[in-house]
Design an enzyme around this catalytic site. Structure first.
Site, PDB file in Angstrom:
ATOM      1  N   ARG A 153       0.823  -1.222   0.000  1.00 49.32           N
ATOM      2  CA  ARG A 153       0.000   0.000   0.000  1.00 49.32           C
ATOM      3  C   ARG A 153       0.855   1.270   0.000  1.00 49.32           C
ATOM      4  NH1 ARG A 153      -5.599  -0.485   1.915  1.00 49.32           N
ATOM      5  NH2 ARG A 153      -6.218  -2.467   1.082  1.00 49.32           N
TER       6      ARG A 153
ATOM      7  N   ARG B 246      -3.672   6.732   0.763  1.00 53.45           N
ATOM      8  CA  ARG B 246      -4.215   7.952   1.363  1.00 53.45           C
ATOM      9  C   ARG B 246      -3.249   8.735   2.240  1.00 53.45           C
ATOM     10  NH1 ARG B 246      -9.366   4.720   3.314  1.00 53.45           N
ATOM     11  NH2 ARG B 246      -7.650   3.248   3.371  1.00 53.45           N
TER      12      ARG B 246
ATOM     13  N   ARG C 207      -7.625  11.611  -5.544  1.00 52.76           N
ATOM     14  CA  ARG C 207      -8.775  10.867  -5.022  1.00 52.76           C
ATOM     15  C   ARG C 207      -9.957  11.790  -4.749  1.00 52.76           C
ATOM     16  NH1 ARG C 207     -12.402   8.245  -3.691  1.00 52.76           N
ATOM     17  NH2 ARG C 207     -12.544   6.533  -2.193  1.00 52.76           N
TER      18      ARG C 207
ATOM     19  N   ASP D 271      -6.502  -3.013  -6.987  1.00 56.05           N
ATOM     20  CA  ASP D 271      -6.950  -3.630  -5.750  1.00 56.05           C
ATOM     21  C   ASP D 271      -7.133  -5.105  -6.070  1.00 56.05           C
ATOM     22  OD1 ASP D 271      -8.063  -2.804  -2.917  1.00 56.05           O
ATOM     23  OD2 ASP D 271      -9.409  -4.339  -3.681  1.00 56.05           O
TER      24      ASP D 271
HETATM   25  O1  CP3 Z   1       0.119  -1.793  -2.451  1.00 54.88           O
HETATM   26  C1  CP3 Z   1      -0.233  -0.904  -3.227  1.00 54.88           C
HETATM   27  O2  CP3 Z   1       0.192   0.278  -3.140  1.00 54.88           O
HETATM   28  C2  CP3 Z   1      -1.143  -1.238  -4.409  1.00 54.88           C
HETATM   29  C3  CP3 Z   1      -2.524  -0.968  -4.180  1.00 54.88           C
HETATM   30  C4  CP3 Z   1      -3.397  -1.923  -3.389  1.00 54.88           C
HETATM   31  C5  CP3 Z   1      -4.674  -1.520  -2.930  1.00 54.88           C
HETATM   32  N1  CP3 Z   1      -5.282  -2.604  -2.386  1.00 54.88           N
HETATM   33  C6  CP3 Z   1      -5.248  -0.181  -3.075  1.00 54.88           C
HETATM   34  C7  CP3 Z   1      -6.347   0.246  -2.204  1.00 54.88           C
HETATM   35  C8  CP3 Z   1      -3.234  -3.271  -3.055  1.00 54.88           C
HETATM   36  C9  CP3 Z   1      -2.042  -4.182  -3.276  1.00 54.88           C
HETATM   37  C10 CP3 Z   1      -4.439  -3.686  -2.428  1.00 54.88           C
HETATM   38  C11 CP3 Z   1      -4.670  -5.073  -1.982  1.00 54.88           C
HETATM   39  C12 CP3 Z   1      -5.849  -5.383  -1.172  1.00 54.88           C
HETATM   40  N2  CP3 Z   1      -7.083  -4.825  -1.220  1.00 54.88           N
HETATM   41  C13 CP3 Z   1      -5.878  -6.443  -0.249  1.00 54.88           C
HETATM   42  C14 CP3 Z   1      -4.744  -7.399   0.040  1.00 54.88           C
HETATM   43  C15 CP3 Z   1      -3.659  -6.810   0.860  1.00 54.88           C
HETATM   44  C16 CP3 Z   1      -4.101  -6.302   2.209  1.00 54.88           C
HETATM   45  O3  CP3 Z   1      -4.004  -5.089   2.408  1.00 54.88           O
HETATM   46  O4  CP3 Z   1      -4.546  -7.116   3.018  1.00 54.88           O
HETATM   47  C17 CP3 Z   1      -7.176  -6.473   0.305  1.00 54.88           C
HETATM   48  C18 CP3 Z   1      -7.687  -7.433   1.369  1.00 54.88           C
HETATM   49  C19 CP3 Z   1      -7.928  -5.442  -0.331  1.00 54.88           C
HETATM   50  C20 CP3 Z   1      -9.374  -5.122  -0.135  1.00 54.88           C
HETATM   51  C21 CP3 Z   1      -9.617  -3.710   0.216  1.00 54.88           C
HETATM   52  N3  CP3 Z   1      -9.389  -2.622  -0.605  1.00 54.88           N
HETATM   53  C22 CP3 Z   1     -10.182  -3.225   1.415  1.00 54.88           C
HETATM   54  C23 CP3 Z   1     -10.587  -4.087   2.615  1.00 54.88           C
HETATM   55  C24 CP3 Z   1     -10.271  -1.829   1.290  1.00 54.88           C
HETATM   56  C25 CP3 Z   1     -10.923  -0.876   2.255  1.00 54.88           C
HETATM   57  C26 CP3 Z   1     -10.064  -0.575   3.407  1.00 54.88           C
HETATM   58  C27 CP3 Z   1      -9.288   0.679   3.146  1.00 54.88           C
HETATM   59  O5  CP3 Z   1      -8.060   0.663   3.363  1.00 54.88           O
HETATM   60  O6  CP3 Z   1      -9.918   1.665   2.752  1.00 54.88           O
HETATM   61  C28 CP3 Z   1      -9.730  -1.469   0.042  1.00 54.88           C
HETATM   62  C29 CP3 Z   1      -9.607  -0.106  -0.497  1.00 54.88           C
HETATM   63  C30 CP3 Z   1      -8.281   0.295  -1.050  1.00 54.88           C
HETATM   64  N4  CP3 Z   1      -7.461  -0.468  -1.836  1.00 54.88           N
HETATM   65  C31 CP3 Z   1      -7.662   1.570  -0.894  1.00 54.88           C
HETATM   66  C32 CP3 Z   1      -6.460   1.549  -1.621  1.00 54.88           C
HETATM   67  C33 CP3 Z   1      -5.474   2.657  -1.812  1.00 54.88           C
HETATM   68  C34 CP3 Z   1      -8.271   2.773  -0.151  1.00 54.88           C
HETATM   69  C35 CP3 Z   1      -9.055   3.450  -1.189  1.00 54.88           C
HETATM   70  C36 CP3 Z   1      -9.435   4.879  -0.974  1.00 54.88           C
HETATM   71  O7  CP3 Z   1     -10.504   5.106  -0.401  1.00 54.88           O
HETATM   72  O8  CP3 Z   1      -8.733   5.764  -1.478  1.00 54.88           O
END
Ligand code: CP3
Length: 349
Positions: free
Chosen positions: A31, A35, A44, A80
């Protein structure tokens, strides 16, 4: 005067994975685009998350934000793990304060039978195009690109529950009690995710990361019998690209031997396991990646430095170690702490 950069093949990150000694420890952060970065928040504010993922210009821009701001050793394509589910027929949105929501969760035999295995060149063309778009900039910087996908179990947790869930009980009841349906669901997810990884490698990703976030809640015998075979299916497809593969899971300490037997090159662990114990359990050949608690990045620098030192001490003398967090960067993380962490890891010998 031309600036000479090291070719991507000789980057610290790829050299470490291949067991070639490097002068310092490579570091990237799960990640790392997100944010906590003002550049990310600015974009965003004008776009939804799915727009930023689906529009290649936006995804390419966000992918490059952290590698422009910091001395990272790899970029990870901005996406994602859930968008590939859309191509299977699931309706996905990200709801503020709630996280991901799937509006038509998979609950019945009919739902599972109706799931498609999409061609990633159609269903994920935006991400594949974003990979092609960032390649020249990364080549100029000598940086490898990580492509990624969710593993079948973690994808099943979202597909069946319809969003985030504490215990993933619907997915796990299916796993425990409906062998044939579970096999059908997991095979479709493994094939979709595996083919997507392969397509990312063909588009220009140098390394492939499999996120199996929720496996830490499984009994080891359930992981081995009902989950690992599908991780292997996915890996068998992706391995056709000949690129190194990373396998990560939160709380995967009890599963390390099983995960290590999957055929991947790198195992990602979190802070719940000491790196020396993880190394002993995985044996000398696999590369180990981790495992700073992301909460440490919220602390003052002297505390953060102490915690980085503790990770580096656990990895001391380990030639097959890549520095990362044990889970993703938290949104409240100060940018300056990220910068100092990366500098500090590179300076430590
Ligand atoms: O690593 C990186 O920089 C690449 C981007 C990336 C995102 N999600 C962007 C994202 C990666 C590799 C993921 C993987 C992901 N997504 C996983 C596996 C790794 C982990 O973190 O466990 C999982 C389980 C998800 C599912 C997911 N996506 C959830 C549960 C959420 C909501 C929680 C949160 O942090 O808001 C997301 C949203 C998400 N994915 C955001 C980002 C940058 C936040 C989005 C925003 O509102 O701007």
């Amino acid at each position: 005067m031309s600036v000479t950069t090291t070719p991507v093949s000789q980057s610290r990150f790829l050299q470490r994975i291949q067991g070639v000694p490097t002068e310092t420890t490579p570091v990237w952060l799960m990640r790392q685009a997100g944010r906590y970065m003002p550049e990310y928040r600015a974009l965003r504010a004008r776009h939804t998350l799915l727009e930023m993922i689906r529009q290649p210009e936006l995804a390419a821009e966000v992918t490059l934000q952290p590698v422009s701001a910091f001395d990272l050793d790899a970029a990870i394509i901005f996406s994602d793990i859930l968008p590939p589910l859309e191509g299977m027929g699931l309706e996905l949105s990200f709801v503020k304060g709630e996280g991901p929501v799937i509006h038509n969760p998979v609950r019945t035999a009919g739902d599972i039978a109706a799931l498609r295995v999409p061609d990633p060149h159609e269903s994920m063309q935006g991400t594949l195009e974003a990979i092609r778009m960032v390649r020249p900039e990364l080549d100029a910087r000598g940086l490898p690109l990580i492509g990624f996908a969710g593993a079948p179990f973690t994808l099943a947790c979202y597909a069946v529950e319809g969003g985030k869930s504490r215990y993933h009980e619907n997915a796990r009841i299916l796993m425990l009690s409906e062998d044939a349906l579970w096999d059908q669901l997991m095979t479709k997810l493994a094939t979709t995710a595996g083919e997507f990884l392969l397509a990312q490698a063909e588009a220009g990703a140098n390394v492939l990361n499999i996120f199996d976030t929720w496996v830490g809640e499984l009994a080891p015998h359930h992981y081995e019998q009902r989950v690992l075979p599908y991780v292997r299916q996915m890996i068998d497809i992706a391995a056709g690209a000949g690129k190194p593969i990373i396998l990560f899971g939160v709380g995967n300490g009890p599963l390390l031997e099983a995960m290590g037997s999957s055929g991947v090159d790198v195992i990602g662990v979190d802070w719940r396991i000491d790196l020396r114990i993880a190394r002993r359990r995985l044996g000398p050949d696999l590369v180990l990646q981790g495992n700073l608690d992301p909460v440490a990045l919220l602390a003052p620098w002297d505390v953060l430095r102490r915690e980085i030192d503790a990770v580096l001490a656990q990895a001391k003398g380990d030639e097959r170690f890549i520095f990362n967090l044990g889970h993703g960067v938290l949104p409240a993380t100060p940018v300056d702490n990220v910068r100092r962490l990366i500098e500090y890891v590179h300076e430590a010998r």
